[in-house]
Design a protein around this motif. Structure first.
Motif, PDB file in Angstrom:
ATOM      1  N   ARG A 178     -14.547  -9.549  -7.300  1.00  0.00           N
ATOM      2  CA  ARG A 178     -13.278 -10.124  -6.843  1.00  0.00           C
ATOM      3  C   ARG A 178     -13.124  -9.886  -5.332  1.00  0.00           C
ATOM      4  O   ARG A 178     -13.375  -8.783  -4.857  1.00  0.00           O
ATOM      5  N   VAL A 179     -12.701 -10.921  -4.629  1.00  0.00           N
ATOM      6  CA  VAL A 179     -12.529 -10.839  -3.171  1.00  0.00           C
ATOM      7  C   VAL A 179     -11.090 -11.169  -2.827  1.00  0.00           C
ATOM      8  O   VAL A 179     -10.517 -12.128  -3.365  1.00  0.00           O
ATOM      9  N   ALA A 180     -10.492 -10.366  -1.944  1.00  0.00           N
ATOM     10  CA  ALA A 180      -9.096 -10.586  -1.545  1.00  0.00           C
ATOM     11  C   ALA A 180      -8.934 -10.381  -0.047  1.00  0.00           C
ATOM     12  O   ALA A 180      -9.709  -9.659   0.586  1.00  0.00           O
ATOM     13  N   LEU A 181      -7.907 -11.015   0.503  1.00  0.00           N
ATOM     14  CA  LEU A 181      -7.532 -10.808   1.897  1.00  0.00           C
ATOM     15  C   LEU A 181      -6.371  -9.823   1.959  1.00  0.00           C
ATOM     16  O   LEU A 181      -5.411  -9.933   1.177  1.00  0.00           O
ATOM     17  N   LEU A 182      -6.444  -8.867   2.876  1.00  0.00           N
ATOM     18  CA  LEU A 182      -5.359  -7.905   3.059  1.00  0.00           C
ATOM     19  C   LEU A 182      -4.217  -8.573   3.818  1.00  0.00           C
ATOM     20  O   LEU A 182      -4.430  -9.198   4.859  1.00  0.00           O
ATOM     21  N   ASN A 183      -3.009  -8.444   3.261  1.00  0.00           N
ATOM     22  CA  ASN A 183      -1.856  -9.129   3.845  1.00  0.00           C
ATOM     23  C   ASN A 183      -0.602  -8.282   3.655  1.00  0.00           C
ATOM     24  O   ASN A 183      -0.634  -7.252   2.970  1.00  0.00           O
ATOM     25  N   VAL A 184       0.498  -8.740   4.222  1.00  0.00           N
ATOM     26  CA  VAL A 184       1.762  -8.006   4.107  1.00  0.00           C
ATOM     27  C   VAL A 184       2.504  -8.358   2.826  1.00  0.00           C
ATOM     28  O   VAL A 184       3.598  -7.844   2.573  1.00  0.00           O
ATOM     29  N   GLY A 185       1.953  -9.212   2.017  1.00  0.00           N
ATOM     30  CA  GLY A 185       2.527  -9.587   0.731  1.00  0.00           C
ATOM     31  C   GLY A 185       1.522 -10.409  -0.042  1.00  0.00           C
ATOM     32  O   GLY A 185       0.557 -10.936   0.525  1.00  0.00           O
ATOM     33  N   SER A 186       1.729 -10.536  -1.341  1.00  0.00           N
ATOM     34  CA  SER A 186       0.773 -11.271  -2.176  1.00  0.00           C
ATOM     35  C   SER A 186       1.095 -12.762  -2.276  1.00  0.00           C
ATOM     36  O   SER A 186       0.264 -13.553  -2.722  1.00  0.00           O
ATOM     37  N   GLU A 187       2.306 -13.151  -1.846  1.00  0.00           N
ATOM     38  CA  GLU A 187       2.680 -14.565  -1.920  1.00  0.00           C
ATOM     39  C   GLU A 187       1.925 -15.382  -0.873  1.00  0.00           C
ATOM     40  O   GLU A 187       1.665 -14.913   0.231  1.00  0.00           O
ATOM     41  N   TYR A 210     -12.535 -15.598  -5.300  1.00  0.00           N
ATOM     42  CA  TYR A 210     -11.418 -15.263  -4.415  1.00  0.00           C
ATOM     43  C   TYR A 210     -10.129 -15.220  -5.224  1.00  0.00           C
ATOM     44  O   TYR A 210      -9.775 -16.188  -5.907  1.00  0.00           O
ATOM     45  N   ILE A 211      -9.390 -14.087  -5.121  1.00  0.00           N
ATOM     46  CA  ILE A 211      -8.188 -13.912  -5.945  1.00  0.00           C
ATOM     47  C   ILE A 211      -6.899 -13.974  -5.134  1.00  0.00           C
ATOM     48  O   ILE A 211      -5.815 -13.807  -5.684  1.00  0.00           O
ATOM     49  N   GLY A 212      -6.984 -14.188  -3.812  1.00  0.00           N
ATOM     50  CA  GLY A 212      -5.785 -14.314  -2.996  1.00  0.00           C
ATOM     51  C   GLY A 212      -5.502 -13.092  -2.141  1.00  0.00           C
ATOM     52  O   GLY A 212      -6.421 -12.368  -1.745  1.00  0.00           O
ATOM     53  N   PHE A 213      -4.210 -12.837  -1.873  1.00  0.00           N
ATOM     54  CA  PHE A 213      -3.799 -11.736  -1.011  1.00  0.00           C
ATOM     55  C   PHE A 213      -3.569 -10.453  -1.816  1.00  0.00           C
ATOM     56  O   PHE A 213      -3.141 -10.502  -2.968  1.00  0.00           O
ATOM     57  N   VAL A 214      -3.852  -9.326  -1.180  1.00  0.00           N
ATOM     58  CA  VAL A 214      -3.451  -8.024  -1.714  1.00  0.00           C
ATOM     59  C   VAL A 214      -2.761  -7.245  -0.598  1.00  0.00           C
ATOM     60  O   VAL A 214      -2.992  -7.492   0.584  1.00  0.00           O
ATOM     61  N   GLU A 215      -1.910  -6.299  -0.991  1.00  0.00           N
ATOM     62  CA  GLU A 215      -1.240  -5.428  -0.034  1.00  0.00           C
ATOM     63  C   GLU A 215      -1.971  -4.091   0.050  1.00  0.00           C
ATOM     64  O   GLU A 215      -2.849  -3.796  -0.766  1.00  0.00           O
ATOM     65  N   GLY A 216      -1.583  -3.285   1.030  1.00  0.00           N
ATOM     66  CA  GLY A 216      -2.253  -2.003   1.244  1.00  0.00           C
ATOM     67  C   GLY A 216      -2.230  -1.093   0.038  1.00  0.00           C
ATOM     68  O   GLY A 216      -3.199  -0.374  -0.234  1.00  0.00           O
ATOM     69  N   ASN A 217      -1.133  -1.118  -0.730  1.00  0.00           N
ATOM     70  CA  ASN A 217      -1.056  -0.227  -1.891  1.00  0.00           C
ATOM     71  C   ASN A 217      -1.871  -0.719  -3.081  1.00  0.00           C
ATOM     72  O   ASN A 217      -1.920  -0.061  -4.114  1.00  0.00           O
ATOM     73  N   ASP A 218      -2.504  -1.894  -2.943  1.00  0.00           N
ATOM     74  CA  ASP A 218      -3.374  -2.404  -4.007  1.00  0.00           C
ATOM     75  C   ASP A 218      -4.829  -1.971  -3.834  1.00  0.00           C
ATOM     76  O   ASP A 218      -5.632  -2.126  -4.762  1.00  0.00           O
ATOM     77  N   ILE A 219      -5.168  -1.452  -2.661  1.00  0.00           N
ATOM     78  CA  ILE A 219      -6.573  -1.187  -2.349  1.00  0.00           C
ATOM     79  C   ILE A 219      -7.221  -0.274  -3.372  1.00  0.00           C
ATOM     80  O   ILE A 219      -8.376  -0.488  -3.787  1.00  0.00           O
TER      81      ILE A 219
END
Length: 340
Positions: A178-187, A210-219
């Motif tokens: 699974r690949v995600a981009l780090l962002n300030v929100g998942s929306e 690709y699964i979308g955005f993740v936030e820092g606390n998801d890492i």
């Protein structure tokens, strides 16, 4: 791992030979079938090795009369330090005399020299630093970039995602990470224009999970296997995690020594503490790979201890065995054909 050769920058890092040579001795004993090329001051290396019973067939020394200092500017080392241990190490990989290399030296200098000496793979504009971190369920998450590129456009983030997915697949035996981009929100409306456009590029490629955005606390929650961001954010995230880890360890020590009762309780809980510490110990995650190059380059922390530098050597051997650069190139060719 037979018939492999790894070049080591003995002079690199905050402590140089005081750290790299003990790690090298350890590697020579554990990997007797690997050939090591030690780049650095010949007299320093020979004086240290004279204390140990090491078979001379397992290594050779490439004398270098220069060393890259931790505060050297990349532009300076490219012009004036081509006789350095770091530069020579990279030349050995370029000339196929070594299968991979490891340095604890100046990150900016290593990035610049690697880019000039080894070049990037077709379809890759910039190399990226990537490393793994522990997550829930005793798994790993791979984070990139960790500081090689402080600012990135959407295309560069796209390339990082492709490279990260390959390394994750190889090191975890998961063919579809699974690949995600780090962002300030998942929306999907969150983040700046660069991150949102990178998300669109990744969504258009079927062969990437690709699964979308993740936030820092998801890492660390096993939400994704690869987290992609620019080097500015990635480096801050990594250093914050390392700082928190050290705080937790120091607090455990402080609390356990507070009084007689806590000392007794700490002794009882010691096996549990050791198990947790070994799981999150940053030394075993030392060794950020500079991927996207036409060769295997592993960057150890500049202030790494000898055990941590040994783990970086181990990481280089694993990547060489799995032919990571070749597989990144193959994946990029597939992805480029899929893009609209």
């Amino acid at each position: 791992m037979s018939h492999l050769t790894i070049a080591l920058d003995i002079m690199g890092g905050d402590h140089g030979p005081h750290i790299t040579l003990p790690a090298t001795v350890n590697a020579l004993h554990i990997y007797p079938d690997i050939q090591f090329i030690l780049c650095g001051d010949k007299q320093v290396i020979e004086n240290y090795f004279s204390r140990y019973d090491i078979h001379a067939d397992n290594y050779r020394i490439e004398h270098c009369d220069q060393a890259v200092e931790m505060d050297d500017k990349p532009s300076k080392v490219l012009r004036a330090k081509r006789n350095s241990s770091m530069y020579r190490m990279l030349e050995l990989v370029r000339d196929k005399k070594a299968n991979g290399c490891v340095s604890a030296g100046n990150t900016g200098a290593l990035m610049a020299m690697s880019y000039m000496v080894l070049k990037t793979l077709p379809g890759i504009d910039r190399p990226a630093l990537i490393s793994s971190l522990p997550t829930a369920q005793h798994k790993k998450v791979f984070l990139l970039d960790l500081g090689a590129n402080v600012s990135c456009d959407a295309e560069t983030l796209f390339q990082f995602a492709v490279m990260g997915s390959v390394l994750a697949a190889e090191e975890t035996d998961n063919p579809n990470p699974r690949v995600a981009l780090l962002n300030v929100g998942s929306e999907q409306i969150k983040g700046n224009e660069t991150v949102r456009y990178a998300s669109k590029l990744l969504s258009d490629v079927p062969s990437l999970n690709y699964i979308g955005f993740v936030e820092g606390n998801d890492i660390f929650n096993d939400v994704t296997d690869v987290v992609v961001t620019d080097g500015f954010v990635g480096n801050i995230a990594l250093k914050s995690v390392e700082g928190l880890g050290k705080l937790v360890v120091n607090e455990l020590k402080r609390v356990s020594e507070k009084n007689l009762m806590t000392r007794i309780m700490a002794k009882i809980a010691l096996p549990l503490f050791k198990k947790i510490y070994n799981r999150v110990n940053p030394d075993q995650y030392n060794g950020a790979s500079l991927i996207g190059l036409r060769g295997t380059v592993v960057k150890s922390h500049g202030n790494a201890k000898s055990d941590a530098f040994f783990y970086a050597i181990k990481e280089a051997l694993q990547e060489v065995n799995r032919q990571v650069p070749k597989k990144i190139q193959e994946k990029m060719e597939t992805v480029l054909m899929e893009r609209p």
